[in-house]
Scaffold this motif. Sequence first.
Motif, PDB file in Angstrom:
ATOM      1  N   LEU A  63       6.383  38.057  60.786  1.00  0.00           N
ATOM      2  CA  LEU A  63       5.428  37.618  59.919  1.00  0.00           C
ATOM      3  C   LEU A  63       4.202  38.045  59.530  1.00  0.00           C
ATOM      4  O   LEU A  63       4.586  38.372  58.487  1.00  0.00           O
ATOM      5  CB  LEU A  63       5.093  36.008  60.872  1.00  0.00           C
ATOM      6  CG  LEU A  63       5.050  34.928  59.097  1.00  0.00           C
ATOM      7  CD1 LEU A  63       6.268  34.642  58.404  1.00  0.00           C
ATOM      8  CD2 LEU A  63       4.592  33.663  60.116  1.00  0.00           C
ATOM      9  N   ARG A  64       3.585  38.919  60.515  1.00  0.00           N
ATOM     10  CA  ARG A  64       1.775  39.205  60.516  1.00  0.00           C
ATOM     11  C   ARG A  64       2.021  40.211  62.026  1.00  0.00           C
ATOM     12  O   ARG A  64       2.085  39.885  62.970  1.00  0.00           O
ATOM     13  CB  ARG A  64       1.105  38.866  60.155  1.00  0.00           C
ATOM     14  CG  ARG A  64      -0.191  39.181  59.333  1.00  0.00           C
ATOM     15  CD  ARG A  64      -1.328  38.644  59.669  1.00  0.00           C
ATOM     16  NE  ARG A  64      -1.040  37.347  58.560  1.00  0.00           N
ATOM     17  CZ  ARG A  64      -1.993  37.824  57.187  1.00  0.00           C
ATOM     18  NH1 ARG A  64      -2.687  38.925  57.604  1.00  0.00           N
ATOM     19  NH2 ARG A  64      -1.484  37.151  56.409  1.00  0.00           N
ATOM     20  N   SER A  65       1.429  41.853  61.690  1.00  0.00           N
ATOM     21  CA  SER A  65       0.873  42.420  62.662  1.00  0.00           C
ATOM     22  C   SER A  65      -0.497  42.200  62.253  1.00  0.00           C
ATOM     23  O   SER A  65      -1.642  42.869  61.349  1.00  0.00           O
ATOM     24  CB  SER A  65       1.592  43.490  62.970  1.00  0.00           C
ATOM     25  OG  SER A  65       2.723  43.326  63.393  1.00  0.00           O
ATOM     26  N   LEU A  66      -1.869  41.954  63.739  1.00  0.00           N
ATOM     27  CA  LEU A  66      -2.534  42.990  63.833  1.00  0.00           C
ATOM     28  C   LEU A  66      -3.085  44.114  64.607  1.00  0.00           C
ATOM     29  O   LEU A  66      -2.354  43.736  65.697  1.00  0.00           O
ATOM     30  CB  LEU A  66      -3.850  41.885  63.942  1.00  0.00           C
ATOM     31  CG  LEU A  66      -3.405  40.266  62.982  1.00  0.00           C
ATOM     32  CD1 LEU A  66      -4.556  38.966  63.285  1.00  0.00           C
ATOM     33  CD2 LEU A  66      -4.448  41.237  61.680  1.00  0.00           C
ATOM     34  N   ASN A 109       1.800  40.627  67.384  1.00  0.00           N
ATOM     35  CA  ASN A 109       2.320  40.635  65.509  1.00  0.00           C
ATOM     36  C   ASN A 109       2.723  39.025  66.028  1.00  0.00           C
ATOM     37  O   ASN A 109       3.110  37.972  67.374  1.00  0.00           O
ATOM     38  CB  ASN A 109       3.852  41.393  66.154  1.00  0.00           C
ATOM     39  CG  ASN A 109       4.118  42.688  66.766  1.00  0.00           C
ATOM     40  OD1 ASN A 109       4.194  42.529  67.852  1.00  0.00           O
ATOM     41  ND2 ASN A 109       3.401  43.276  66.158  1.00  0.00           N
ATOM     42  N   ILE A 110       3.279  38.704  64.776  1.00  0.00           N
ATOM     43  CA  ILE A 110       4.143  36.675  65.057  1.00  0.00           C
ATOM     44  C   ILE A 110       5.054  37.447  64.930  1.00  0.00           C
ATOM     45  O   ILE A 110       4.886  37.806  63.433  1.00  0.00           O
ATOM     46  CB  ILE A 110       3.121  35.893  64.321  1.00  0.00           C
ATOM     47  CG1 ILE A 110       1.944  36.103  64.224  1.00  0.00           C
ATOM     48  CG2 ILE A 110       3.560  34.731  64.053  1.00  0.00           C
ATOM     49  CD1 ILE A 110       0.905  35.135  62.704  1.00  0.00           C
ATOM     50  N   ILE A 111       5.985  36.578  65.315  1.00  0.00           N
ATOM     51  CA  ILE A 111       7.685  37.459  65.015  1.00  0.00           C
ATOM     52  C   ILE A 111       8.116  35.136  64.732  1.00  0.00           C
ATOM     53  O   ILE A 111       8.052  34.496  66.118  1.00  0.00           O
ATOM     54  CB  ILE A 111       7.998  38.041  65.954  1.00  0.00           C
ATOM     55  CG1 ILE A 111       7.523  39.435  66.155  1.00  0.00           C
ATOM     56  CG2 ILE A 111       9.980  38.254  65.634  1.00  0.00           C
ATOM     57  CD1 ILE A 111       8.362  39.812  67.468  1.00  0.00           C
ATOM     58  N   ILE A 112       8.900  35.394  64.034  1.00  0.00           N
ATOM     59  CA  ILE A 112      10.012  34.061  63.702  1.00  0.00           C
ATOM     60  C   ILE A 112      11.126  34.278  64.463  1.00  0.00           C
ATOM     61  O   ILE A 112      12.070  35.149  63.555  1.00  0.00           O
ATOM     62  CB  ILE A 112      10.130  33.098  62.928  1.00  0.00           C
ATOM     63  CG1 ILE A 112       8.627  33.065  62.216  1.00  0.00           C
ATOM     64  CG2 ILE A 112      10.805  31.855  62.461  1.00  0.00           C
ATOM     65  CD1 ILE A 112       8.323  32.349  60.420  1.00  0.00           C
TER      66      ILE A 112
END
Length: 344
Positions: free
Chosen positions: A195-198, A340-343
């Motif tokens: 979904l998003r990585s920083l 990271n956000i992972i679904i």
Amino acid sequence: MAIEIIGTGKAVPPKRVSNNDLSAQIDTTDEWIRSHTGIGNRHIADENTACSDLAVEAAKNALAMAAGYTGADIAERNRAASEIAGSIDMIILATATPDFYGTPSTACIVQNKIGARNAAAMDVTAGCTGFVYGLETAAGLLSIRQERKRALVIGSEILTKVTDWNDRGTCVLFGDGAGAVILEKTGADGKRGILRSLIYADGSGNSSLIMRRGGSRNPYKKGETMTEPIYIEMNGQEVYNFAVKAVTDTIDALMKAEDIKIDDIARIIPHQANARIVQAAARRLRIPLERFYLNIEEYANTSAASIPLALDEMNRNGLLKKGDLLLTVGFGGGLTYGGNIIIW
Ligand code: UT7
């Protein structure tokens, strides 16, 4: 469009060394190591094993899973892995301990060994945050070209060959291992996948975790006697303080970026450097410690390999359910950090 994980794999050397085994050789105790780090064992590669060997094993396991095979038969696994190796568009390999310094990249060696003939290949150097950086790099490269569909992202390390075995402050911390994932671009828009990585760096801390010899700053010179192998030096307390803040800030920033509440998170997969770092961050963020997956007791700190190794272990042990929201968080040499956000 979504970037989903469709296969995971890991590899660890068979030789398992406990804290008690170490205390027979150096001035340390099982009690000190466990109470200061949470480490109980580490796996150590033999003389003939290099970074790419573990990376290839982890990659084949991930490829085979992506092709539908998760059994233990090695010939079947290899057949399944080679079925889809040609469909991989890129290999991103994160490591601080490549087969060779500079060139060739370890990713190119892996490309050749697994038969991923259509894949671009490169290494990422971002210390223990390497896998987090690698996922973002691969996701970005998949996103910008329609024809790219699949990536292999690996974290692989042979840290015990760059460990100063005379320094009890570092040598008890590290272990060898590799983890890998196969990413695929799918149509599951926003419902699954990364979904998003920083990703962040603070280069002012570059000397806190460093391998000083061998590079262009400090090469071995003709006629110089090499009295010791190249090894990692670490200012433990500096890195510890940085790490607690890095974990806390990254989780907080990821949650804010996607408007996520603590209760939305199924599991957090932190870099496994020290259980105390995770405990301190959990306390600060008021997140129950059980939400963090920890396997440091078995593998110690495997740097860029620790997050994908944990991810594969969780996946194969049935700890991940479709739709679960996962957070990864890494920190390490550079200094670097991110998540990271992972679904799932
Ligand atoms: O993955 C990359 C990122 N790395 C990290 O995140 C590591 C971050 N740092 C740490 O996790 C911790 O700083 C360490 C685990 C490395 C060290 O823990 P510490 O609580 O900061 O210990 P220390 O270095 O302050 O040493 C405390 C004492 C010292 O003895 P004195 O001077 O108080 O008598 C050390 O000599 O513990 C001693 N010590 C040991 N004793 C037994 C250090 N290493 C050992 C050992 N066995 N292995």
